[in-house]
Design an enzyme around this catalytic site. Structure first.
Site, PDB file in Angstrom:
ATOM      1  N   GLU A 131      -3.935  38.138 142.169  1.00  0.00           N
ATOM      2  CA  GLU A 131      -2.534  37.700 142.217  1.00  0.00           C
ATOM      3  C   GLU A 131      -2.325  36.447 141.370  1.00  0.00           C
ATOM      4  O   GLU A 131      -1.302  36.301 140.709  1.00  0.00           O
ATOM      5  CB  GLU A 131      -2.116  37.421 143.667  1.00  0.00           C
ATOM      6  N   THR A 184       7.201  38.722 138.740  1.00  0.00           N
ATOM      7  CA  THR A 184       7.064  37.784 139.860  1.00  0.00           C
ATOM      8  C   THR A 184       7.064  36.346 139.346  1.00  0.00           C
ATOM      9  O   THR A 184       7.682  35.472 139.938  1.00  0.00           O
ATOM     10  CB  THR A 184       5.759  38.064 140.640  1.00  0.00           C
TER      11      THR A 184
HETATM   12  N1  HSE Z   1       5.841  36.185 147.983  1.00  0.00           N
HETATM   13  C1  HSE Z   1       5.870  36.596 146.618  1.00  0.00           C
HETATM   14  C2  HSE Z   1       7.192  36.165 146.021  1.00  0.00           C
HETATM   15  C3  HSE Z   1       5.745  38.098 146.573  1.00  0.00           C
HETATM   16  O1  HSE Z   1       8.210  36.350 146.691  1.00  0.00           O
HETATM   17  O2  HSE Z   1       7.220  35.647 144.913  1.00  0.00           O
HETATM   18  C4  HSE Z   1       5.717  38.675 145.203  1.00  0.00           C
HETATM   19  O3  HSE Z   1       5.713  40.086 145.325  1.00  0.00           O
END
Ligand code: HSE
Length: 310
Positions: A131, A184
């Site tokens: 990630e 993201t």
């Molecule tokens: N928690 C992360 C965000 C998840 O909202 O950026 C990304 O899929």
């Protein structure tokens, strides 16, 4: 064992109010990965189906980055190599944890091939490195449910403390993925860095309410708590017809509706399959009306997470 094929599910991160800490696993979609032992030590990626443009260099692909973190932690000198064949069924940039499914599948597969030196929960810390490679932030709210299944809560990142939550098994999830891509990393950049205290109070009240509602099977409480005053007001601007989609879901009987992960997918929770199908129809009708291609998924919550297929 010289070869293994695994599945790791797509996920809905944040679940409304739980930015970077809550997530759930879906049943209907996920990535598949075959890992084979090879003669020459090192990691290789021989093929990526479904997203051929993703990097095959092991130091750039999230799957192999996550596996390298696992191997580094083991401090073993492997006298064989590992080759990865990835089949991506979760579209990158969908908000359904695409990179997380690949990272989760990879660490789960390699841990199984190595006769499970780590417990499933311990794999989360390695998948998080995938990630980090994907978005710059080592968040665990997608990888934790993809590995462990169900609903997960990241109580703490330092030290990492991931909790599997109880939830009513009747719960259904409807997801619509309007066919645009939101990275993201971009979706994180637009968030406010400071949260006014009254918003923080609202948000942690809702996180507590959602966790309690899930544990008690209290659907009204789940619905009341599916409110996000931190990310949704900002990120919804990137999603075409978000407000209309949310209104349509709630009018069709959804308990609540918000952005899935960093978007553009939108998810809604319902108490049964029929209701979930009604929400799916409402989502499809809306995007068809506006001539925007959209994929809709209806799924129960996946209780298992990453699993061996063969
Ligand atoms: N928690 C992360 C965000 C998840 O909202 O950026 C990304 O899929």
């Amino acid at each position: 064992m010289d070869q293994i094929k695994v599945f790791a599910p797509a996920t809905v991160a944040n679940v409304g109010c739980g930015f970077d800490i809550l997530g759930l696993a879906l049943n209907s979609v996920g990535d598949e990965l075959t890992v084979r032992k090879t003669e020459t030590p090192g990691l290789t990626i021989s093929s990526i189906h479904g997203a051929e443009y993703l990097p095959k260099e092991p130091e750039k692909n999230v799957a192999t980055v996550a596996v390298q973190a696992l191997i580094d932690a083991l401090e073993w000198e492997l006298d064989f190599g590992l080759d990865f064949e990835l089949t991506k069924k979760v579209a990158p940039g969908s908000g359904l944890g695409s990179s997380a499914s690949s990272s989760a599948a990879a660490v789960f597969a390699v841990n199984s091939l190595l006769d499970e030196p780590f417990e499933k929960k311990e794999l989360v810390q390695f998948a998080m490195m995938g990630e980090k490679a994907a978005s710059g932030v080592a968040h665990a709210d997608n990888v934790a449910p993809s590995i462990l299944g169900g609903f997960t809560l990241v109580r703490s990142y330092s030290p990492l403390d991931v909790i599997k939550l109880d939830y009513p098994k009747e719960l259904y999830v409807t997801v619509v993925h309007p066919q645009i891509e939101v990275k993201t990393s971009d979706s994180k950049k637009i968030l406010r860095k400071d949260i006014p205290l009254h918003d923080a109070i609202t948000q942690w009240g809702n996180v507590g309410g959602l966790v309690a509602g899930l544990a008690k099977g209290d659907y009204d409480l789940i619905g009341r708590s599916l409110v996000d005053v931190v990310a949704e007001p900002v990120r919804s601007m990137l999603i075409p017809y978000f407000n209309e989609a949310k209104e349509a879901a709630l009018n069709s009987g959804a308990l609540g509706c918000s952005i899935s992960g960093s978007g553009p997918s939108i998810f809604a929770l319902t108490t049964n399959f029929e209701q979930a199908e009604e929400v799916a129809k409402a989502f499809s009708d809306l995007y068809r009306e506006h001539s925007i291609d959209a994929i809709v998924y209806v799924s129960s919550v996946n209780p298992v997470g990453a699993e061996v297929i063969s």
